[in-house]
Design a protein around this motif. Structure first.
Motif, PDB file in Angstrom:
ATOM      1  N   THR A   5     -15.720   2.501  -4.760  1.00  0.00           N
ATOM      2  CA  THR A   5     -14.874   2.568  -5.947  1.00  0.00           C
ATOM      3  C   THR A   5     -15.686   3.133  -7.104  1.00  0.00           C
ATOM      4  O   THR A   5     -16.869   2.819  -7.253  1.00  0.00           O
ATOM      5  CB  THR A   5     -14.313   1.185  -6.326  1.00  0.00           C
ATOM      6  N   VAL A  80     -12.038   5.209  -4.039  1.00  0.00           N
ATOM      7  CA  VAL A  80     -11.057   4.791  -5.032  1.00  0.00           C
ATOM      8  C   VAL A  80     -11.568   5.250  -6.395  1.00  0.00           C
ATOM      9  O   VAL A  80     -12.625   4.805  -6.847  1.00  0.00           O
ATOM     10  CB  VAL A  80     -10.843   3.263  -5.027  1.00  0.00           C
ATOM     11  N   SER A 126      -9.561   8.355   3.238  1.00  0.00           N
ATOM     12  CA  SER A 126      -8.589   8.020   2.209  1.00  0.00           C
ATOM     13  C   SER A 126      -9.215   8.178   0.828  1.00  0.00           C
ATOM     14  O   SER A 126     -10.369   7.786   0.621  1.00  0.00           O
ATOM     15  CB  SER A 126      -8.127   6.562   2.403  1.00  0.00           C
ATOM     16  N   SER A 128      -7.959   7.224  -3.094  1.00  0.00           N
ATOM     17  CA  SER A 128      -6.946   6.624  -3.956  1.00  0.00           C
ATOM     18  C   SER A 128      -7.286   6.910  -5.403  1.00  0.00           C
ATOM     19  O   SER A 128      -8.440   6.751  -5.815  1.00  0.00           O
ATOM     20  CB  SER A 128      -6.870   5.114  -3.746  1.00  0.00           C
ATOM     21  N   LEU A 130      -6.306   5.716  -9.137  1.00  0.00           N
ATOM     22  CA  LEU A 130      -5.665   4.685  -9.945  1.00  0.00           C
ATOM     23  C   LEU A 130      -5.881   5.110 -11.391  1.00  0.00           C
ATOM     24  O   LEU A 130      -6.998   5.054 -11.906  1.00  0.00           O
ATOM     25  CB  LEU A 130      -6.302   3.322  -9.678  1.00  0.00           C
ATOM     26  N   ARG A 167      -3.732   8.769  -2.049  1.00  0.00           N
ATOM     27  CA  ARG A 167      -2.830   7.744  -2.559  1.00  0.00           C
ATOM     28  C   ARG A 167      -2.949   7.806  -4.077  1.00  0.00           C
ATOM     29  O   ARG A 167      -4.060   7.890  -4.598  1.00  0.00           O
ATOM     30  CB  ARG A 167      -3.232   6.367  -2.051  1.00  0.00           C
ATOM     31  N   TYR A 168      -1.829   7.754  -4.764  1.00  0.00           N
ATOM     32  CA  TYR A 168      -1.821   7.996  -6.203  1.00  0.00           C
ATOM     33  C   TYR A 168      -0.977   6.940  -6.889  1.00  0.00           C
ATOM     34  O   TYR A 168       0.190   6.759  -6.557  1.00  0.00           O
ATOM     35  CB  TYR A 168      -1.249   9.391  -6.452  1.00  0.00           C
ATOM     36  N   CYS A 169      -1.573   6.257  -7.860  1.00  0.00           N
ATOM     37  CA  CYS A 169      -0.866   5.198  -8.575  1.00  0.00           C
ATOM     38  C   CYS A 169      -1.163   5.362 -10.060  1.00  0.00           C
ATOM     39  O   CYS A 169      -2.307   5.177 -10.499  1.00  0.00           O
ATOM     40  CB  CYS A 169      -1.342   3.836  -8.068  1.00  0.00           C
ATOM     41  N   LEU A 192      -1.304  -1.717  -3.392  1.00  0.00           N
ATOM     42  CA  LEU A 192      -1.780  -0.467  -2.789  1.00  0.00           C
ATOM     43  C   LEU A 192      -3.102  -0.686  -2.074  1.00  0.00           C
ATOM     44  O   LEU A 192      -3.317  -0.210  -0.948  1.00  0.00           O
ATOM     45  CB  LEU A 192      -1.922   0.614  -3.850  1.00  0.00           C
ATOM     46  N   LEU A 196      -4.536  -0.418   2.230  1.00  0.00           N
ATOM     47  CA  LEU A 196      -5.530   0.610   2.558  1.00  0.00           C
ATOM     48  C   LEU A 196      -5.958   0.530   4.011  1.00  0.00           C
ATOM     49  O   LEU A 196      -6.170  -0.530   4.535  1.00  0.00           O
ATOM     50  CB  LEU A 196      -6.742   0.437   1.635  1.00  0.00           C
TER      51      LEU A 196
END
Length: 196
Positions: A5, A80, A126, A128, A130, A167-169, A192, A196
């Motif tokens: 992250t 992330v 993956s 992501s 955020l 992945r998009y938030c 979300l 994962l």
């Protein structure tokens, strides 16, 4: 899964920092191995140095100045990214992370015969994002067409980790978001990360 992250916000009490904590805590609760990075807190210098640029096409690129971040990126199966959008783009420190860490020999290699680059982050499954925007959804997505998301997807990931699922938030209209809207966004982030 091994998850790296990255937080890109200068204020430790920011909403982005809360999102980062929420994500990391949920990932750990779900049994993932988590390695975190706070680019500002770690004193990351985003500007590509003259020596780094001069060596960009050397047979062996020297990434030793950012070795800890390179090691975490190579280790990761999932990434992330937590950051706000400023002027419809990622913060300069995160752009510098890509400039200095996603380099030849780490994220890609040059194909001398064809002029293209070949992906090396084949273990990254993956990515992501955020994030937040000060602008409302319609302005970001319909009018601006979210340029930073397109660059990340069509440029960076396609070139370096084409098998990674994005992945998009996002929390839009952040400047006017209520405490309730922020709390709902943190719930979305946690959900979300649990998937994962």
């Amino acid at each position: 899964m091994r998850v790296h992250t990255i937080l890109a916000h200068p204020l430790p009490d920011s909403f982005a920092a809360a999102v980062h904590r929420t994500a990391a805590d949920r990932l750990r609760a779900c049994g993932h191995e988590v390695a975190t990075a706070d680019l500002y807190a770690e004193g990351f210098a985003p500007a590509l140095t003259p020596a780094e640029r001069a060596g960009y096409f050397d047979a062996e690129y020297d990434s030793s100045a950012v070795a800890p971040l390179v090691e975490r990126l190579r280790w990761a199966e999932a990434l992330v990214l937590v950051y706000p959008h400023w002027w419809f783009d990622q913060p300069a420190i995160l752009k510098g992370y890509f400039d200095r860490v996603w380099v030849p020999g780490v994220a890609f290699r040059h194909d001398r015969a064809g002029g293209r680059i070949l992906p090396l982050l084949t273990g990254l499954r993956s990515v992501s994002v955020l994030t937040s925007f000060g602008s409302p959804w319609w302005l970001t997505e319909l009018y601006m067409r979210n340029p930073a998301r397109r660059i990340l997807t069509k440029g960076v990931l396609t070139a370096c980790a084409p098998q990674a699922r994005l992945r998009y938030c996002a929390l839009y209209d952040m400047d006017r978001a209520t405490d309730t809207a922020r709390a709902r966004h943190l719930e979305r982030v946690a959900a979300l990360m649990a998937r994962l």
